[in-house]
Motif scaffolding. Structure first.
Motif, PDB file in Angstrom:
ATOM      1  N   PRO A 155       1.366  -2.058  -0.187  1.00 28.80           N
ATOM      2  CA  PRO A 155       0.165  -0.301   0.619  1.00 28.80           C
ATOM      3  C   PRO A 155       0.796   1.344  -0.113  1.00 28.80           C
ATOM      4  CG  PRO A 155      -1.145  -1.965   1.540  1.00 28.80           C
ATOM      5  CD  PRO A 155       0.798  -1.942   1.350  1.00 28.80           C
ATOM      6  N   ASP A 156       0.208   2.175  -0.610  1.00 31.51           N
ATOM      7  CA  ASP A 156       1.407   3.806  -0.840  1.00 31.51           C
ATOM      8  C   ASP A 156       1.905   3.814   1.096  1.00 31.51           C
ATOM      9  OD1 ASP A 156       1.485   6.461  -2.338  1.00 31.51           O
ATOM     10  OD2 ASP A 156       0.581   6.789  -0.086  1.00 31.51           O
ATOM     11  N   GLN A 157       1.435   3.842   1.639  1.00 31.52           N
ATOM     12  CA  GLN A 157       1.552   4.789   2.820  1.00 31.52           C
ATOM     13  C   GLN A 157       2.940   3.535   3.673  1.00 31.52           C
ATOM     14  OE1 GLN A 157       0.966   7.206   5.570  1.00 31.52           O
ATOM     15  NE2 GLN A 157       0.665   7.694   2.885  1.00 31.52           N
ATOM     16  N   VAL A 158       2.503   2.251   2.914  1.00 29.56           N
ATOM     17  CA  VAL A 158       3.271   1.573   3.540  1.00 29.56           C
ATOM     18  C   VAL A 158       5.363   1.586   2.797  1.00 29.56           C
ATOM     19  CG1 VAL A 158       4.608  -0.798   4.014  1.00 29.56           C
ATOM     20  CG2 VAL A 158       2.257  -0.189   4.377  1.00 29.56           C
ATOM     21  N   TRP A 159       4.539   1.893   1.359  1.00 23.84           N
ATOM     22  CA  TRP A 159       6.038   1.883   0.587  1.00 23.84           C
ATOM     23  C   TRP A 159       6.719   3.524   0.603  1.00 23.84           C
ATOM     24  CZ3 TRP A 159       5.097   4.910  -4.810  1.00 23.84           C
ATOM     25  CH2 TRP A 159       6.211   4.808  -5.950  1.00 23.84           C
ATOM     26  N   ARG A 160       6.230   4.271   1.639  1.00 20.13           N
ATOM     27  CA  ARG A 160       6.636   5.929   1.772  1.00 20.13           C
ATOM     28  C   ARG A 160       7.363   5.311   2.807  1.00 20.13           C
ATOM     29  NH1 ARG A 160       4.097  10.422  -0.522  1.00 20.13           N
ATOM     30  NH2 ARG A 160       2.426   9.910  -2.399  1.00 20.13           N
ATOM     31  N   TYR A 161       6.465   4.675   3.836  1.00 21.15           N
ATOM     32  CA  TYR A 161       7.684   4.288   5.212  1.00 21.15           C
ATOM     33  C   TYR A 161       8.977   3.373   4.938  1.00 21.15           C
ATOM     34  CZ  TYR A 161       8.592   1.857   9.214  1.00 21.15           C
ATOM     35  OH  TYR A 161       9.614   1.001  10.881  1.00 21.15           O
ATOM     36  N   LEU A 190       4.438  10.708   5.674  1.00 25.16           N
ATOM     37  CA  LEU A 190       3.220   9.563   6.273  1.00 25.16           C
ATOM     38  C   LEU A 190       1.983   9.758   6.689  1.00 25.16           C
ATOM     39  CD1 LEU A 190       6.061   7.238   8.039  1.00 25.16           C
ATOM     40  CD2 LEU A 190       5.140   7.078   5.572  1.00 25.16           C
ATOM     41  N   THR A 191       1.182   9.564   6.710  1.00 26.82           N
ATOM     42  CA  THR A 191      -0.243   9.859   7.651  1.00 26.82           C
ATOM     43  C   THR A 191      -1.237   8.871   8.478  1.00 26.82           C
ATOM     44  OG1 THR A 191      -1.891   9.314   5.368  1.00 26.82           O
ATOM     45  CG2 THR A 191      -0.868  11.877   5.755  1.00 26.82           C
ATOM     46  N   ASP A 192      -0.367   7.434   8.326  1.00 23.55           N
ATOM     47  CA  ASP A 192      -0.462   6.529   8.973  1.00 23.55           C
ATOM     48  C   ASP A 192      -0.247   6.424   9.453  1.00 23.55           C
ATOM     49  OD1 ASP A 192      -0.921   4.074  10.262  1.00 23.55           O
ATOM     50  OD2 ASP A 192      -1.096   2.548   8.660  1.00 23.55           O
ATOM     51  N   PRO A 193      -1.412   6.333  11.509  1.00 20.31           N
ATOM     52  CA  PRO A 193      -0.337   6.773  12.918  1.00 20.31           C
ATOM     53  C   PRO A 193       0.172   5.837  13.142  1.00 20.31           C
ATOM     54  CG  PRO A 193      -2.797   7.480  13.531  1.00 20.31           C
ATOM     55  CD  PRO A 193      -2.479   6.643  11.303  1.00 20.31           C
TER      56      PRO A 193
END
Length: 360
Positions: free
Chosen positions: A184-190, A328-331
């Motif tokens: 997912p996009d947020q995991v990729w960014r992390y 990152l927006t996922d807490p």
């Protein structure tokens, strides 16, 4: 008298022939209406397309998996295994379908001719149980959590999403492969942020080791950075990186990496620090520029610069880490340290390649 080996065929082609010419006709005859998936996925060099004639010396040949629903697996596994054991052809295009059983002295299977029943490599499996065994319980979730994704080794993700599905009546295997095709996009960014952080941790060490006369340490650190830069490239290109045996082969197949590969090879071959620094610097700039083209962050200046007041030329890769973490927006991800996924925490081959969810 020994017979010459038949002409080499890629393992995925052998799997297709085994299914189309032998397994499917038997299933149509004996179990018409059975809903199943037929595939060649999981372990094996052929799944990632790296098999060669050398691969035929162990656990390679006409192989296949049949995936059933839990109900059909409980009802039909034993009789399907026996059906195939008794009625499969002895060979496919000259390659035996019979495998010598593994023993304590020879713990790997090997094709060998037989005149009796075929000890085949058509595995009969239940889809969700197999996925869980490969990647952990998150593999069967409609939306795996961030923690689920970080615990899945990329080698195993490549094995689950690679290979070939030859038929999928129930559709569950195809749906899982689609769901697990990329982060997912947020995991990729992390993960990108964590990979840049790995570079930031050691990019100055190449010069510092050389400065104190430790050429071996400088070269070893450069080699570590080369591997980290290769793995960063896979992340940027949205491809799962295989484990060490196939890392270079898979890297060579990534688009637009010829110049980068030349810089990385030169950094590894360099026998002096100035050459090592120059070639690593070229690679840093290449990947920094590539990172900017993703549009994931505002552009970050890709030029090299001194390491604070020291003369070593580095990228200060933590600048890219900061830019990515700011998006990152996922807490759950924002709360994590920049140590990343299991692949970024360990390179232990057994842990990253053996089926089953990693445990600590």
């Amino acid at each position: 008298m020994t017979h010459p080996a038949p002409d080499f065929l890629p393992g995925l082609e052998l799997s297709r022939l085994l299914y189309e010419e032998a397994v499917r006709p038997l299933l149509d005859e004996v179990h018409p209406g059975l809903r199943y998936a037929a595939a060649r996925v999981g372990t094996g060099s052929e799944v990632l397309g790296f098999d060669t004639p050398r691969s035929a010396d162990h656990e390679w040949g006409p192989r296949l998996q049949l995936f059933l629903t839990p109900e059909d697996a409980a009802r039909h596994t034993t009789d399907l295994h026996e059906l195939l054991r008794e009625r499969l052809p002895k060979e496919v295009r000259g390659w035996p379908t019979h495998f010598r059983p593994a023993t304590a002295d020879g713990p790997i299977g090997h094709m060998t001719p037989t005149e009796g029943p075929v000890e085949h490599r058509v595995d009969i499996l239940e889809t969700d149980r197999w996925l869980t065994g490969q990647l952990g319980p998150g593999a069967t979730a409609e939306e795996p959590t961030a923690a689920d994704w970080l615990a899945m080794p990329q080698q195993r993700l490549a094995e689950v999403t690679g290979g070939a599905v030859l038929h999928d009546g129930p559709g569950a295997l195809t749906a899982a492969r689609h769901r697990l095709a990329w982060y997912p996009d947020q995991v990729w960014r992390y993960l990108l942020a964590c990979q840049w952080q790995r570079v930031a941790q050691e990019e100055a060490f190449v010069g510092r080791c050389a400065e104190v006369g430790d050429e071996l340490g400088s070269a070893v650190t450069a080699a570590r950075l080369v591997r980290d830069l290769m793995r960063l490239t896979f992340l940027l290109e949205r491809r799962y990186a295989p484990y060490g045996k196939w890392l270079g082969s898979a890297f060579a197949r990534l688009p637009g990496t010829d110049a980068l590969a030349s810089s990385l090879r030169a950094a590894l071959a360099a026998t002096t620090y100035p050459d090592r620094e120059r070639h690593l610097g070229d690679a840093y700039v290449h990947l920094a520029t590539r990172q900017n083209t993703t549009g994931l962050t505002d552009p970050v200046e890709p030029a090299l610069r001194p390491y604070h007041d020291r003369p070593y030329q580095v990228l200060h890769a933590e600048r890219f880490t900061r830019a990515l973490t700011a998006t990152l927006t996922d807490p759950a991800l924002r709360a994590l340290p920049l140590t990343g996924s299991i692949d970024q925490r360990t390179d232990n081959t057994d842990l990253l390649t053996q089926p089953g969810a990693p445990t600590f």
